[in-house]
Design a protein around this motif. Sequence first.
Motif, short mmCIF file in Angstrom:
data_model
loop_
_atom_site.label_atom_id
_atom_site.label_comp_id
_atom_site.label_asym_id
_atom_site.label_seq_id
_atom_site.Cartn_x
_atom_site.Cartn_y
_atom_site.Cartn_z
N THR A 171 3.74 8.85 0.86
CA THR A 171 3.80 9.14 2.29
C THR A 171 3.55 7.90 3.14
N MET A 172 3.34 6.75 2.51
CA MET A 172 3.03 5.55 3.29
C MET A 172 4.24 4.64 3.32
N TYR A 173 4.78 4.43 4.51
CA TYR A 173 6.03 3.68 4.62
C TYR A 173 5.96 2.36 3.89
N SER A 174 6.99 2.08 3.09
CA SER A 174 6.92 0.90 2.25
C SER A 174 8.23 0.14 2.19
N GLY A 175 9.16 0.46 3.09
CA GLY A 175 10.41 -0.30 3.06
C GLY A 175 11.62 0.59 2.92
N ASP A 176 12.76 -0.05 2.68
CA ASP A 176 14.04 0.65 2.75
C ASP A 176 14.15 1.91 1.91
N MET A 219 0.83 -1.20 0.00
CA MET A 219 0.00 0.00 0.00
C MET A 219 0.87 1.25 0.00
N PHE A 221 11.88 3.88 0.87
CA PHE A 221 10.67 4.69 0.97
C PHE A 221 10.95 6.19 0.89
N HIS A 222 11.97 6.63 1.66
CA HIS A 222 12.20 8.07 1.72
C HIS A 222 12.73 8.62 0.41
N SER A 238 0.86 5.83 -0.70
CA SER A 238 -0.01 7.00 -0.75
C SER A 238 0.62 8.05 -1.63
#
Lengths: 703, 329, 223, 115
Positions: free
Chosen positions: B225-230, B188, B232-233, B190
């Motif tokens: 904006t939804m954390y999704s792993g390494d 998931m 993500f940022h 965002s």
Amino acid sequence: MSWSTTLNHPLGLLDADSFPFLAMLGSDDSDIFINGLLGSFAAALVVISVMVVVALLTRYRAWRTLWFDWLTSADHKKIGIMYVVLALVMLVRAIAEAVLMRAQGAVGLDGGFLSSDHFAQLFSTHGTIMIFFMAMPFLTGLINYVVPLQIGARDVAFPILNSISLWLTVAGAALVMTSLVVGVFSTGGWFGYPPYTGTLYNPGVGVDYWIWSLTLASLGSTLTGINIAVTIYKKRAPGMKLYYMPLFTWTALCTAIMMIFAMPPLTVVTLQLALDRYLDFHFFTNGLGGNQMNFLNMFWLFGHPEVYILILPAFGVYSEIFSTFSGKVLFGYKSLVWATMSIAFLSFLVWLHHFFTMGQSGHINAVFGIASMLIGIPTGVKIYDWMWTMLRGRVRFSVPMIYSLAFIFLFVIGGITGIMLANPILDYQVHNTVFLVAHFHNMAVPGVLFGMLAGYTFWFPKAFGFRLDERWGRISAYCWIFGWMGAFFPLYILGLMGLPRRSVAYEQASYVPLEIVAFVGALLVAAALMALVIQLWVSIKHREENRVFVGDPWDGRSLEWATSAPPPEYNFPVVPSINDRDAFTAAKEFGVGYQEPDTYVNIEIPQNSAMGPVFGGTSFLLAFGLVWQIWWLVILTGLVTIGTLVVRGFQRDTLKIIPAETVCRAHRHWIQAARSAQPIKRSQEHTAANKGRAALETVEVST
Amino acid sequence: MPKSIMSVSVLQMHGCGSQQAVTLSVQCVALVLLSGCNSTEHLSFLNPQGPIATAQSEHFWLVVAILFILIALPVFIGTVWIAWRYRYGATKSKYVPRWKIFKPLEYFSWGIPITIVIFLSILVWEDTERFDPYRPLTSSTPATHVQVIGYDWKWLFVYPEQGIASVGMLAFPAGQPLTMELTSATVMQSFFIPALGSQIYAMGGMVTQLNLQADRPGRFLGENTMYSGDGFHQQKFAAVAMTQADFDAWVQQVRATGIPFDATALNAIAMQGTKAQLRTVLAPAAPAFDSNIYFTGAKANFFTDLVMSVMDDKPLPSTALAPAITKGQ
Amino acid sequence: MISELFKRVEFYLDARQNKEIFIYPGLNLGAEHSNVHTQAEATVFGFWVFLMSDAIIFGMAFATYATLLQGTAGSPGPRELYHLGPIFIETLLLLTSSFTFGMASIAMKYKHPTSHLVGWLLVTLVLGVIFLGMELDDFRTMFAAGGLPTQSGFLSGFFGLVPLHGLHVTAGCIWLVCMLGQIAVHGLDSETKLGLLRLALFWHFLDIVWIFIFSVVYLGGLA
Amino acid sequence: MSKPVTRIPATNALMTNKRRDFMSYVWGFGLALILTLVPFALVQWQATTRGSLLIIIAVLAMVQTVVHFRFFLHLGRKRKREDLLLVLFSTSLLIIMVAGTIWIMANLAERMTPI
Ligand code: HEA
Ligand code: HEA
Ligand code: CUA
Ligand SMILES: [Cu+2]
């Protein structure tokens, strides 16, 4: 897994690589090394602390005392204290993680010193611990300690169950701590949304640690909820109508009811995720008819009430403090009670506001948005009634009151940002940004923790018989307040600048100044914690001159102040009978605060029981076995757990009797002390003169 | 020759100076902080670049004003005043320890919040429906249609009508609606462009919708904006609004230089990795005119086929992708 | 009017203050032990609260099942997997067991010979075990027809719900055996009576859950 | 119905109470049987349309629940009032949670099905 493979791998998935320390040594990547070093340091701390504690216990031959006086105790007061100790232990870890995260933030422009995965473990454990193993045990501990005293009961309704709840929570906490040493923790945050937390994207043991520690905690909390609710409903002293109960007891009742009804969705949702992970079910998978949205739905069916579970007891503490330290009866008691009940009920109607942005239609968002804003009404009533409580009173700015006043200011700001988030149109913008992080820390720290800290300062003398040092208390309080402001106000702005939560690093140089301010704030918070430790140290050192054996250091109003400090195991030699609110104030005003009863009777209290610790131990091993898929351990401990229950069912005579003479002797001793103690005025309450006997000052003064 | 992508990016403008007169100094300070004027990207809805963000920004200030002036301020002043006037040791004020109820104050305590909440509710009720992200924006010009797919850890933008795709760059004409369908090929996520408006989740096997518009050309921060792993940022992208002419030129440029959107490309995209890592995989084929990656030959049915394949947990049908052949169609 | 409402609620909340002492049906602890009575009140009330918490667990499992109904993902659905016959018999078994447990309660409350009580409990136990056996057989049939929980969201929802009830019944049966053991060891002392009382509540409660299972899952799926 | 069971029942009151308790189970069993048989029969023979079948099943299930609570769990206005309140409160929360879930998830499903 078949029997033969189970036998081939008696340790399940566990092997040398499961220990991050060993894994680090085996790697030559410097990044892995730094993070491994941090991880190993933390792991070493856990191991060393455990060893030190064991060594000290052995050195001072304290094992027997520990086991018989504490671990197996069914006394609600001791259980309450153990809850708070658990909360503090977990707090140390969670704060360390928070400071690390803020440090990373300060240097996070295009990098920083933490790896992405390590950062993710930090926020996941920090959030999980703070909510489930710090805030929940803390408030459960306070409730456990205070509520039976406030309602004039000898214990909770189910003392052994109480001990089991405690140990289930301890087992959950131990599981989280174990993940530091053996394996890893989840990276899915405190709410662990799938499919990210499914086996496809997260095959390791991290998520399993998260699942089982939450399951243990939520079972413990459900049982606590039942226990507290029944205690308040059935165990009040004669004459104490519901409307005579102190506000803290009211909030405890509402919190307990919320635990009973809000924990089940969490239990269901974590178990369903476990089925997805272990048995390849499709509750929340992307494909094959799974529905990940339902996880969010059910998690927040629990999660939203949960945040009010946290705040309500804090509200209760503030109510007691505003009234006590204003030397005045609570203003608008019934309004406060109805506001508490409305908050508890409304909290079940708003869960969708945590996923306004999932794509449901506007009218659904609007309905839940408005429902969320409705909570502002009863909350506002509380704020106003606390203000009116001070009105026409005599306000003493002692440490608990400093926290309470800071709470009013900061909580209103946090509440306002909550109202903004409840506005779907705005939430579309700030959802999942650090604006949200600022909002909830605004509620969790100045709201919940200030309340817990105020309650700690307030009731500490009752529990341990001596007052805490006032000066260090103040230093700590101001550090908390300003540190918190420094650490979290910047996050509101950063959130509006589009910084997503859970970002280990960022690319915008414009974020840096605010990130640095936030780090400095976090350091101040760490200093506040130090000051708190010093305060405890200093207070213990000077405990003799700060003794308040008579038990009423603050001119208290409710029943818990009507007994010695610390109270006897059975709380009250004679169960008091009540015919008004603020029962103890009334008694003091009528001059019947320290009277001897006509007769003493034998008192029955529950015997110690090893049920709790045994349950804690087996459920920890059970969960550990599940995490590492050590099936023989799972089956064995499962059977032992059931067996314990069965055996307990066959036990009789679980009470012990305290003879009337013992009661009489203790009580006379206390009355003697009370009568010989000098009643002191409030202006002297922080001096050594305060032996716990309050002078009557509640006389109207006017000019 | 069409303008190069480089020259398009020069067009990115700097909205701060040309904003409508901002008089409130508080707001001004906030704006400077929030808009990220020192970078070329617009970061925040408080310096709005489109109708949705503008409405949200106005809404924001209205709510802030109501809540701070009507709620926070009176509580702050009142608390300080009461606590001081009725402090222990005060002599000027009356001490009435049994004063526990006064009806008018009670009515006030309930009445004020009720009134404000009623007002806010009306506001929410009316505007939530109006700003439903699914609702197409009204405009005389037709909407640009983009299909957005979340991967670990980058966004793939497919332009079904143009037959192109991109990772890292969402270009679209300014002044006309942008209609997006979103899904995820993984966990998931965002999707969010703060300076333009709302965020919305993208989920596997499902399709959500989002309608935005940019008032004028500009470059805006886009993110997950939804954390999704390494990585993500680092799942950021540039949303770039252009004039129609620039957009057409951009499309031509992509068609001319993009790499074919075939199975090889898709496999590389689907691997876990950031945009930068993807570039190193696809680099030999990708022209290096900016840090993004462009594809040609994206089929109109790709998006739906992908959604269905995730939903049924089956591999993507071969008809979803063009066979690895032509360049620039 | 509002204040009238508040008064009503207050009255209910203070119902405890009513001097009249209520006793749970099925409970007869000997009038002289008022202490035991207070504790019994708390114990039984606590168990009610627990049941309500459990009801939420079932509620969530039902809600999950409902949201996953459409998610058959091409594998067998209700019509291919459910069979009304066995479900009907299972329903009758549970219903009868509720009745027989009721008879056991009466035997306990009105001090019939302990053998009556034990007899009724044994009948209840047998009915429960047969129910469980039949349910397992249902699952076996479903597995054989391709209805495995790993197959689809719908089947996950099913196997997250119906076996949950089955597990509860299993727990109930084990508990019943334990209660028989306690009767054997301690006779009908007040603790045993309290245990039986709670077990009765549990048993009847599971019957209510089953009403919803056969209505929502089976009848709803086949209608 | 008659008065609640009091603490020290007279002997003849004991008899009537016993009979009443017994009849309670008998009534409950009988009603429950009927309320079970009817929907099973309707579904077995597909007596009406699916829509009305579902409604009938739902209504009968509700009625049967009330029957169980009343006759097996002895919940009633004249008995333990606190239990009744507890059950009503729990039911209202249960309905909020379950109905809310179904409402939200149905709406989401509708808006997210791929076109
Ligand atoms: C109760 C909850 C709680 C509390 C108190 C805190 C306290 C703090 N938190 Fe935490 N935090 C969370 C709950 C909490 N947090 C949650 C749920 C998340 C989300 C996780 C996720 O993303 O999934 C989070 C995430 C989170 C992040 C990640 C943000 C991101 O997503 O990018 C950060 C980063 O800095 C952070 C920082 C801090 C800091 C600096 C504090 C400091 O304020 C520390 C404050 C100090 C204390 C908490 C101590 C209180 C002390 C006492 C009570 C002592 C009592 C003492 C005695 C009795 C002797 N928090
Ligand atoms: C103790 C914790 C606590 C408390 C008390 C609150 C209180 C409130 N919260 Fe908060 N909230 C959290 C903890 C808390 N929250 C957490 C942990 C999260 C995030 C979890 C995560 O994602 O990790 C969150 C997230 C969160 C969201 C989701 C945002 C998102 O994900 O995008 C929303 C949205 O509506 C929200 C709203 C509110 C509201 C309206 C209140 C209200 O109760 C506030 C009421 C108080 C006031 C309004 C102030 C006082 C009132 C007056 C002085 C009277 C007048 C006021 C009015 C008339 C308005 N909260
Ligand atoms: Cu369907 Cu998200
Ligand atoms: Cu919430």
